[in-house]
Design an enzyme around this catalytic site. Sequence first.
Site, PDB file in Angstrom:
ATOM      1  N   ASP A 290      48.383  88.631 -60.901  1.00 26.91           N
ATOM      2  CA  ASP A 290      48.440  90.008 -60.142  1.00 26.91           C
ATOM      3  C   ASP A 290      48.967  90.961 -61.209  1.00 26.91           C
ATOM      4  OD1 ASP A 290      51.397  88.123 -58.565  1.00 26.91           O
ATOM      5  OD2 ASP A 290      51.379  89.207 -60.670  1.00 26.91           O
TER       6      ASP A 290
ATOM      7  N   HIS B  95      45.808  81.722 -66.093  1.00 28.12           N
ATOM      8  CA  HIS B  95      44.627  81.654 -65.012  1.00 28.12           C
ATOM      9  C   HIS B  95      44.151  82.770 -65.240  1.00 28.12           C
ATOM     10  CE1 HIS B  95      46.650  77.907 -63.242  1.00 28.12           C
ATOM     11  NE2 HIS B  95      46.278  77.638 -64.254  1.00 28.12           N
TER      12      HIS B  95
ATOM     13  N   ASN C  75      49.917  83.644 -62.652  1.00 22.73           N
ATOM     14  CA  ASN C  75      49.600  84.582 -61.555  1.00 22.73           C
ATOM     15  C   ASN C  75      48.521  85.648 -62.249  1.00 22.73           C
ATOM     16  OD1 ASN C  75      51.488  83.284 -60.048  1.00 22.73           O
ATOM     17  ND2 ASN C  75      53.319  84.890 -60.717  1.00 22.73           N
TER      18      ASN C  75
ATOM     19  N   PRO D 217      51.386  86.449 -50.933  1.00 21.42           N
ATOM     20  CA  PRO D 217      51.337  85.069 -50.616  1.00 21.42           C
ATOM     21  C   PRO D 217      51.166  84.000 -51.736  1.00 21.42           C
ATOM     22  CG  PRO D 217      49.502  85.698 -49.663  1.00 21.42           C
ATOM     23  CD  PRO D 217      50.166  86.975 -50.185  1.00 21.42           C
ATOM     24  N   ASP D 218      51.796  82.906 -51.746  1.00 19.85           N
ATOM     25  CA  ASP D 218      51.620  82.089 -52.604  1.00 19.85           C
ATOM     26  C   ASP D 218      50.507  81.128 -51.984  1.00 19.85           C
ATOM     27  OD1 ASP D 218      54.090  79.595 -52.056  1.00 19.85           O
ATOM     28  OD2 ASP D 218      52.677  80.201 -51.015  1.00 19.85           O
ATOM     29  N   PHE D 219      50.209  80.092 -52.827  1.00 17.81           N
ATOM     30  CA  PHE D 219      48.759  79.291 -52.462  1.00 17.81           C
ATOM     31  C   PHE D 219      49.296  78.197 -51.494  1.00 17.81           C
ATOM     32  CE2 PHE D 219      45.798  81.350 -55.093  1.00 17.81           C
ATOM     33  CZ  PHE D 219      46.646  81.828 -56.143  1.00 17.81           C
ATOM     34  N   ARG D 220      50.475  77.474 -51.692  1.00 16.42           N
ATOM     35  CA  ARG D 220      50.521  76.418 -51.093  1.00 16.42           C
ATOM     36  C   ARG D 220      51.843  76.122 -50.008  1.00 16.42           C
ATOM     37  NH1 ARG D 220      48.422  75.721 -56.068  1.00 16.42           N
ATOM     38  NH2 ARG D 220      46.554  74.542 -56.194  1.00 16.42           N
TER      39      ARG D 220
END
Length: 390
Positions: free
Chosen positions: A129, A146, A127, A53-56
């Site tokens: 991941d 990040h 990302n 899932p993304d964040f927002r």
Amino acid sequence: MGNESSTPVDEATPPTKLHGRSIEAVAQYMKEKDVKNIVVMTGAGISTSAGIPDFRSPDTGLYANLARLNLPYAEAVFDISYFRNNPYPFYTLAHELYPGKYRPTVTHSFISLLNKKGKLLHLFTQNIDCLEREAGVPGDKIVEAHGSFATQRCIECQTEYPDDRMREMISKKEVPKCIRKTCNGLVKPDIVFFGEALPEAFFRNRSLPAKADLAIVLGTSLTVQPFASLPSFVREDTPRVLINLERVGTLGSRPDDVLLLGDCDAGVRKFADALGWREELEALWETTDPDKSDRGKQQAPLKSRQEQLDDEIEKLTKDIDTSLKVTGETSERIKAELEKDTTTANKTSSPPADVLSIPQPTNSKDQPSLQHVFPHLKEGKEDKPEKPSL
Ligand code: APR
């Protein structure tokens, strides 16, 4: 540059570099100008079709679903001061996000294809991941702005924590502690939490967007600084492409901005069609399918660069040995044939036609030398040639 307006460019304003504000015009520009310095900027939106899932995004985004972790506010899960007091929400999330369970998306493969075609100057990703690496983008072309799950360390003394133990602790949803008993600090993956500095590599490469001849922004809300400023560092007359469900940042405010609003996998496929790369893209993405490659099988841990080099040298040595051994055996056989025939020849008038007439070297002691036939053999030595020095 910097604080540019986000007001959409007037439709009547013509592009300066592109023949039109379309992905086909970008593809034409890439071909005509032999574009080879593309900077790509990505966010969580490129991994959603992989199952992360993304964040927002409303409803599906992580921040909309973390309520069950009783957080004071959603971003607390990535807040360093909250983590110190309560690391459990993060490690619950880490159990779901940890790399190894997800396959790169076709968008990751599109970025890898840009690199394979020598057109990727650099990829800036938010990302964690590691799917860009999984898709084949080389580490020296990626800034993980990040951080990522690739490494981890104690947040007190910075001592590195072993990868295998980290995998084990995350799979058991346990919180790892520093390996130094005297410290016993909390261990955290090298992901940049709110309140922490971005990696030095981000600042070292931040001048690259200004050197790009094309910028492509994929799957990000561009809400988190300083990453969100990157697209504004691209030169005014350099085309920028946004492939995202929604318009974000200042993309669309310049005459050569092209917006492809919608799903990023569909967007990169449309881009690939315009470039004539669709077949190559699908074939490249196919290679990331764990069921179709041994990627999915438990593989031996990756070898270090030195180990890979040693293996290469070992293989090369073996290959040379084998070919020289064959040469040695062949020369033995020819020598035996010659000796046999020489004996026979003393009794008959001329040697059989298929035997090479070997000129007798003046300094030989009646022994035919193979030196001129196998120049690499050392005369008078065993026919076992010396292993060539590598
Ligand atoms: N195709 C195209 N766009 C998509 C897709 C998709 N399949 N799925 C989501 N998007 C878009 C969303 O519409 C949104 O604009 O991708 C963007 C994702 O935005 P965020 O969820 O904010 O993710 P991101 O931009 O990566 O967040 C930045 O915020 O919390 C921090 O550290 C975290 O790196 C993260 C940073």
